[in-house]
Design a protein around this motif. Structure first.
Motif, PDB file in Angstrom:
ATOM      1  N   LEU A  32       0.822  -1.166   0.134  1.00  0.00           N
ATOM      2  CA  LEU A  32       0.182  -0.013   0.062  1.00  0.00           C
ATOM      3  C   LEU A  32       0.727   1.219   0.044  1.00  0.00           C
ATOM      4  CD1 LEU A  32      -2.807   1.264  -0.041  1.00  0.00           C
ATOM      5  CD2 LEU A  32      -2.769   1.076   2.606  1.00  0.00           C
ATOM      6  N   ARG A  33       1.863   1.049   0.867  1.00  0.00           N
ATOM      7  CA  ARG A  33       2.905   2.506   0.846  1.00  0.00           C
ATOM      8  C   ARG A  33       3.579   2.617  -0.648  1.00  0.00           C
ATOM      9  NH1 ARG A  33       1.407   2.144   5.526  1.00  0.00           N
ATOM     10  NH2 ARG A  33      -0.394   3.179   4.280  1.00  0.00           N
ATOM     11  N   TYR A  34       3.811   1.691  -1.358  1.00  0.00           N
ATOM     12  CA  TYR A  34       4.191   1.701  -2.684  1.00  0.00           C
ATOM     13  C   TYR A  34       3.233   2.256  -3.605  1.00  0.00           C
ATOM     14  CZ  TYR A  34       5.000   0.353  -7.589  1.00  0.00           C
ATOM     15  OH  TYR A  34       5.542   0.215  -8.742  1.00  0.00           O
ATOM     16  N   ARG A  39       2.835   5.926  -3.088  1.00  0.00           N
ATOM     17  CA  ARG A  39       4.024   6.771  -3.735  1.00  0.00           C
ATOM     18  C   ARG A  39       3.625   6.875  -5.151  1.00  0.00           C
ATOM     19  NH1 ARG A  39       7.081   3.431   0.009  1.00  0.00           N
ATOM     20  NH2 ARG A  39       7.765   2.144  -1.894  1.00  0.00           N
ATOM     21  N   GLN A  40       3.332   5.782  -5.819  1.00  0.00           N
ATOM     22  CA  GLN A  40       3.018   5.917  -7.202  1.00  0.00           C
ATOM     23  C   GLN A  40       1.986   6.839  -7.542  1.00  0.00           C
ATOM     24  OE1 GLN A  40       6.107   4.422  -7.815  1.00  0.00           O
ATOM     25  NE2 GLN A  40       5.244   4.264  -9.583  1.00  0.00           N
ATOM     26  N   LYS A  41       0.899   7.193  -6.708  1.00  0.00           N
ATOM     27  CA  LYS A  41      -0.285   8.056  -7.142  1.00  0.00           C
ATOM     28  C   LYS A  41       0.406   9.379  -6.595  1.00  0.00           C
ATOM     29  CE  LYS A  41      -4.774   9.386  -5.591  1.00  0.00           C
ATOM     30  NZ  LYS A  41      -5.888   9.079  -4.807  1.00  0.00           N
ATOM     31  N   ARG A  42       0.952   9.494  -5.681  1.00  0.00           N
ATOM     32  CA  ARG A  42       1.525  11.054  -5.441  1.00  0.00           C
ATOM     33  C   ARG A  42       2.533  11.433  -6.641  1.00  0.00           C
ATOM     34  NH1 ARG A  42       2.847   9.145  -0.085  1.00  0.00           N
ATOM     35  NH2 ARG A  42       5.074   9.017  -0.809  1.00  0.00           N
ATOM     36  N   ALA A  43       3.407  10.523  -7.246  1.00  0.00           N
ATOM     37  CA  ALA A  43       3.963  10.566  -8.455  1.00  0.00           C
ATOM     38  C   ALA A  43       3.263  11.170  -9.568  1.00  0.00           C
ATOM     39  CB  ALA A  43       4.925   9.462  -8.797  1.00  0.00           C
ATOM     40  N   ALA A  44       2.061  10.565  -9.784  1.00  0.00           N
ATOM     41  CA  ALA A  44       1.341  11.103 -10.750  1.00  0.00           C
ATOM     42  C   ALA A  44       0.709  12.538 -10.707  1.00  0.00           C
ATOM     43  CB  ALA A  44      -0.001   9.978 -10.942  1.00  0.00           C
ATOM     44  N   ALA A  80      -5.612   5.606 -12.245  1.00  0.00           N
ATOM     45  CA  ALA A  80      -5.331   4.037 -12.593  1.00  0.00           C
ATOM     46  C   ALA A  80      -4.892   3.699 -10.973  1.00  0.00           C
ATOM     47  CB  ALA A  80      -4.676   3.740 -13.620  1.00  0.00           C
ATOM     48  N   TYR A  81      -3.932   4.575 -10.520  1.00  0.00           N
ATOM     49  CA  TYR A  81      -3.489   4.124  -9.197  1.00  0.00           C
ATOM     50  C   TYR A  81      -4.398   4.030  -8.132  1.00  0.00           C
ATOM     51  CZ  TYR A  81       1.323   3.231 -10.717  1.00  0.00           C
ATOM     52  OH  TYR A  81       2.550   2.729 -11.227  1.00  0.00           O
ATOM     53  N   ASN A  82      -5.231   5.109  -8.231  1.00  0.00           N
ATOM     54  CA  ASN A  82      -6.631   5.156  -7.380  1.00  0.00           C
ATOM     55  C   ASN A  82      -7.173   4.031  -7.269  1.00  0.00           C
ATOM     56  OD1 ASN A  82      -7.740   6.933  -4.982  1.00  0.00           O
ATOM     57  ND2 ASN A  82      -9.388   6.910  -6.350  1.00  0.00           N
ATOM     58  N   ALA A  83      -7.374   3.351  -8.339  1.00  0.00           N
ATOM     59  CA  ALA A  83      -8.243   2.062  -8.512  1.00  0.00           C
ATOM     60  C   ALA A  83      -7.357   0.960  -7.789  1.00  0.00           C
ATOM     61  CB  ALA A  83      -8.677   1.738 -10.107  1.00  0.00           C
ATOM     62  N   GLU A 138      -8.579  -1.496  -4.886  1.00  0.00           N
ATOM     63  CA  GLU A 138      -8.541  -3.088  -4.906  1.00  0.00           C
ATOM     64  C   GLU A 138      -7.717  -3.683  -3.713  1.00  0.00           C
ATOM     65  OE1 GLU A 138      -7.422  -6.601  -8.153  1.00  0.00           O
ATOM     66  OE2 GLU A 138      -7.005  -4.417  -8.604  1.00  0.00           O
ATOM     67  N   HIS A 139      -6.504  -2.837  -3.625  1.00  0.00           N
ATOM     68  CA  HIS A 139      -5.797  -3.633  -2.572  1.00  0.00           C
ATOM     69  C   HIS A 139      -6.366  -3.813  -1.351  1.00  0.00           C
ATOM     70  CE1 HIS A 139      -1.907  -4.874  -0.905  1.00  0.00           C
ATOM     71  NE2 HIS A 139      -1.728  -3.953  -0.157  1.00  0.00           N
ATOM     72  N   VAL A 140      -6.873  -2.498  -0.652  1.00  0.00           N
ATOM     73  CA  VAL A 140      -7.428  -2.525   0.434  1.00  0.00           C
ATOM     74  C   VAL A 140      -8.865  -3.382   0.692  1.00  0.00           C
ATOM     75  CG1 VAL A 140      -6.486  -0.089   1.139  1.00  0.00           C
ATOM     76  CG2 VAL A 140      -8.827  -0.221   0.124  1.00  0.00           C
ATOM     77  N   ALA A 141      -9.523  -3.704  -0.433  1.00  0.00           N
ATOM     78  CA  ALA A 141     -10.722  -4.484  -0.437  1.00  0.00           C
ATOM     79  C   ALA A 141     -10.386  -5.624  -0.417  1.00  0.00           C
ATOM     80  CB  ALA A 141     -11.450  -4.210  -1.698  1.00  0.00           C
ATOM     81  N   THR A 142      -9.102  -6.133  -0.769  1.00  0.00           N
ATOM     82  CA  THR A 142      -8.469  -7.540  -0.961  1.00  0.00           C
ATOM     83  C   THR A 142      -7.750  -8.017   0.101  1.00  0.00           C
ATOM     84  OG1 THR A 142      -7.162  -7.153  -2.557  1.00  0.00           O
ATOM     85  CG2 THR A 142      -9.437  -7.839  -3.082  1.00  0.00           C
TER      86      THR A 142
END
Length: 351
Positions: free
Chosen positions: A290-292, A295-300, A322-325, A329-333
């Motif tokens: 999730l931390r990764y 970081r990718q969303k902040r980069a965008a 896309a990273y938001n999606a 998904e990650h927090v849901a699973t």
């Protein structure tokens, strides 16, 4: 428990510092894109013109960072003092204390030292921010000219490509004591959260000792890392007692490292319950992923700040979406818990 100190109770204070630096980084990238775009489509002498624009950008950057310095120093002093007092207050709640012991102040020298150390780190970071954005500006110019001369792309496309790549990395070059490199927002968050946690622990520990309590127990938290896992449920002594490991020893061995989410509370022999094995390595992996993604969303979002036209801005927004999606998904699973404030980069609504 009434006297339990949780890092989250102090770390929320650190968000104010993180927000200051995130806004400054975002504004600097916006300014950078604005100056680089001057004469980009029509000016034959764009490269020469950029020497003047670089000077103007430096002036604007200096104003932004001077304001950041003033605001940062004021906020640091306020939140570190508040964190120390909060830790002390948590140690006092629910205690039947006589003789005025509960009013004993937190060690002001220790808290002042924590504030001074954080201010020193942040002061050094501002110098790195200035050098980083200056380097980005020069690099964009240097990478754009050869591509245009070769006729492989327009000056606008070449400049935007170089700026997007550099903005994605953000302001970098922050190195901690272990040699690990950080992006600016992550470094400022780490340093600020750690300082507020240190101040809260100082206040909590000072007040516990003043009340005559020497033993604490370390909490269990989900998704704990391997460094602090051995201390979950362990009883520690605030001052050496010949029977228990001390809190200082535990901290030297990894407890309360940057990002540690464990808490401490008063231990009462015969009354306080301990607990058994609570390891959660899979949860730790989910949290790190999730931390990764954050970081990718902040980069965008930084790429959006550095966009020089609507097309580049739309591409950056699509990447952030896309990273938001992926985060959803990650927090849901998994067991990872979403923290939306960690996904922001300069609060894009400020545009």
């Amino acid at each position: 428990m009434a006297d339990e100190l949780s890092p989250h109770q102090a770390e929320e204070l650190a968000r104010r510092i993180v927000e200051l630096y995130a806004r400054a980084e975002y504004e600097l990238l916006q300014r950078l894109a604005t100056h680089l775009a001057k004469g980009l489509d029509a000016d034959e002498h764009w490269t020469e013109r950029q020497l003047l624009e670089l000077q103007r950008f430096r002036q604007a950057a200096t104003v932004i960072l001077e304001k950041l310095s003033t605001d940062s120093q004021a906020v640091v002093a306020e939140i570190i003092g508040a964190a120390g007092n909060r830790g002390a207050a948590l140690a006092t709640l629910g205690q039947a204390v006589s003789g005025g012991i509960a009013s004993t102040a937190v060690d002001p020298y220790a808290v002042t030292a924590i504030a001074a150390e954080l201010d020193m780190k942040l002061s050094a970071s501002r110098g790195r921010i200035y050098r980083s954005v200056d380097d980005i500006y020069r690099t964009v110019i240097a990478e754009t000219t050869p591509l245009v001369n070769m006729g492989t792309m327009t000056r606008r496309d070449a400049a935007q490509r170089a700026l997007t790549k550099l903005a994605s990395n953000g302001v970098t070059g922050f190195i901690d004591r272990t040699g690990r490199r950080w992006e600016m927002s992550s470094y400022v968050e780490m340093a600020s959260r750690q300082a507020t946690k240190e101040a809260a622990i100082q206040g909590h520990t000072d007040r516990m000792i003043a009340q005559g309590h020497n033993l604490i127990i370390i909490s269990d938290v989900p998704q704990e890392c391997a460094d602090c896992r051995p201390f979950e449920g362990k009883v520690l002594a605030l001052k050496p007692d010949g029977q228990h490991r001390t809190l200082d020893d535990a901290r030297d061995a990894g407890l309360y490292h940057p990002g540690c989410r464990h808490s401490q509370s008063r231990y009462q022999p015969g009354r306080t319950r301990s607990f058994g094995e609570t390891a959660d390595p899979e949860g730790d992996k989910a949290r790190q992923k999730l931390r990764y993604l954050e970081r990718q969303k902040r980069a965008a979002l930084r790429e959006e700040a550095a966009a020089m036209d609507d097309d580049a801005r739309a591409k950056a927004k699509a990447k952030a979406k896309a990273y938001n999606a992926k985060i959803r998904e990650h927090v849901a699973t998994t067991s990872a818990k979403r923290q939306p404030h960690r996904e922001r980069a300069g609060f894009t609504a400020a545009r």
